[in-house]
Motif scaffolding. Sequence first.
Motif, short mmCIF file in Angstrom:
data_model
loop_
_atom_site.label_atom_id
_atom_site.label_comp_id
_atom_site.label_asym_id
_atom_site.label_seq_id
_atom_site.Cartn_x
_atom_site.Cartn_y
_atom_site.Cartn_z
N TRP A 236 0.84 -1.21 0.00
CA TRP A 236 0.00 0.00 0.00
C TRP A 236 0.87 1.26 0.00
CZ3 TRP A 236 -4.67 -0.77 -1.47
CH2 TRP A 236 -5.37 -1.93 -1.11
N ARG A 237 1.96 1.23 0.76
CA ARG A 237 2.83 2.41 0.83
C ARG A 237 3.56 2.66 -0.50
NH1 ARG A 237 6.86 1.36 4.67
NH2 ARG A 237 6.09 -0.72 5.16
N ILE A 238 4.00 1.56 -1.14
CA ILE A 238 4.65 1.71 -2.45
C ILE A 238 3.67 2.28 -3.47
CG2 ILE A 238 5.53 0.41 -4.42
CD1 ILE A 238 7.66 0.80 -2.49
N HIS A 239 2.44 1.77 -3.49
CA HIS A 239 1.43 2.28 -4.41
C HIS A 239 1.18 3.77 -4.18
CE1 HIS A 239 0.81 -1.69 -5.78
NE2 HIS A 239 -0.11 -2.08 -4.91
N ALA A 243 2.06 6.78 -6.80
CA ALA A 243 0.99 7.63 -7.32
C ALA A 243 1.30 9.10 -7.08
CB ALA A 243 -0.34 7.25 -6.65
N LEU A 244 1.86 9.43 -5.92
CA LEU A 244 2.22 10.82 -5.65
C LEU A 244 3.35 11.30 -6.55
CD1 LEU A 244 2.04 10.81 -1.73
CD2 LEU A 244 0.46 11.93 -3.32
N LEU A 245 4.31 10.43 -6.83
CA LEU A 245 5.43 10.82 -7.69
C LEU A 245 5.01 10.97 -9.15
CD1 LEU A 245 8.38 8.73 -6.21
CD2 LEU A 245 8.06 11.19 -6.11
N THR A 369 -2.72 1.04 -12.12
CA THR A 369 -4.03 1.69 -12.02
C THR A 369 -3.93 2.97 -11.20
OG1 THR A 369 -5.19 -0.42 -12.24
CG2 THR A 369 -6.42 1.42 -11.30
N GLY A 370 -3.27 2.88 -10.05
CA GLY A 370 -3.12 4.05 -9.19
C GLY A 370 -2.40 5.19 -9.90
N GLN A 371 -1.37 4.85 -10.68
CA GLN A 371 -0.62 5.87 -11.39
C GLN A 371 -1.45 6.52 -12.48
OE1 GLN A 371 2.87 3.39 -12.35
NE2 GLN A 371 4.08 4.80 -11.12
N PHE A 372 -2.20 5.70 -13.23
CA PHE A 372 -3.02 6.26 -14.31
C PHE A 372 -4.16 7.12 -13.76
CE2 PHE A 372 -1.00 3.16 -17.15
CZ PHE A 372 -0.81 3.95 -18.27
#
Length: 375
Positions: A236-239, A243-245, A369-372
């Motif tokens: 979860w922390r990596i995701h 996503a923030l980056l 998905t989180g990044q998109f």
Amino acid sequence: MTENPPSRQAWVILVVGVLSQMAATIAITGPAFLIPYMHTDLGYTLTQAGTVAAAPSFGLILTLIAWGAFADRFGERLAMTLGVALTALASGIAVALVGSPVWMVLIIAASGAAAASVNSASGRVVMGWFPRHRRGLAMGIRQMSQPLGTSVAAVTVPPIAAAGGFSAYLWFLVIVTGVMAVICFGLVKDPPRAEAVPSPVVTSTDAGQPGPTSARGESTASPATDNPYRMDSFLWRIHAVSALLVIPQFAFSTYGLIWLIANQHISVGIAGGIVAASQIVGAIGRLIVGGLSDRLGSRVGLMRVVAIAAVVFVVAIALISLTPMPIVATVVFILASAISVADNGLAFASVAEAAGPHWSGKAMGTQNTGQFVMS
């Protein structure tokens, strides 16, 4: 103890993974380069043309996790072959529907949904074939495929459309993805699936938590029935961090050109060259950072350095925006763009290793998905 080098099969898989991801990227980004042709040649309104251009990304977001689960269950070879083949099929059907904006949106979205298979499965198969001490480099190379695919689309799609219209682009995509489907079917081999070890050796992992590994240093903590998302908060922390980056990454790639022109008073031609150079440097940066993570034996530690550097360069861009400094702005923008994408390969490798062989497809699909969504 000497570490075994990657096998010849691993390098073949990596090449196929890069080429298939490039083909999928052309399918996802290609329509964006066709907005002028949809508007002038097909009579679409700008809103309709923009919706068609965005449709592949919407389809991609909806199916990334599903394709990851498919790869976990049925293997990477089937996922990649089927997904790329369905992309070719959808593009062929779209040729008959170019006169209808509504149908075009639906079918182009379907092609993006099919192309999403490569995002999860190609990363999963590369991670499966490369030993841990070379996965950072391998994923760095694999992550170069997206900017390279976008560059190929930018160079090839407009002239193809100029010569033969939107239909010519679709036939071009049919050929590219059709050939890649045959290549995936013929050359991709599913990596050996690691079995759960009853009494694993406990070692320290990048997550900062003790984790079981096999004798080869591969995660064996996640049998098919164990959900790694419930074991600890690492995934979860990596995701979340990834996503923030994405925010500076897409801010620079989307608005960098207009910032150089309007804020720094750089000519359009030179600004375009600067943006292109930043993409090339960014692709090379992913390769270097991935290899460095292998040497250091830590991916998360290097991600922290990248995240801090991203903050520094975002602040630098903000300060430079106060007054025109074209030369300084050029150097800082290229470095900032490169830093903003340097974490991608590290994050994907960390996610796959932490998720284990039975969950890595779903985990990488969630990561994408989180990044998109954030972008």
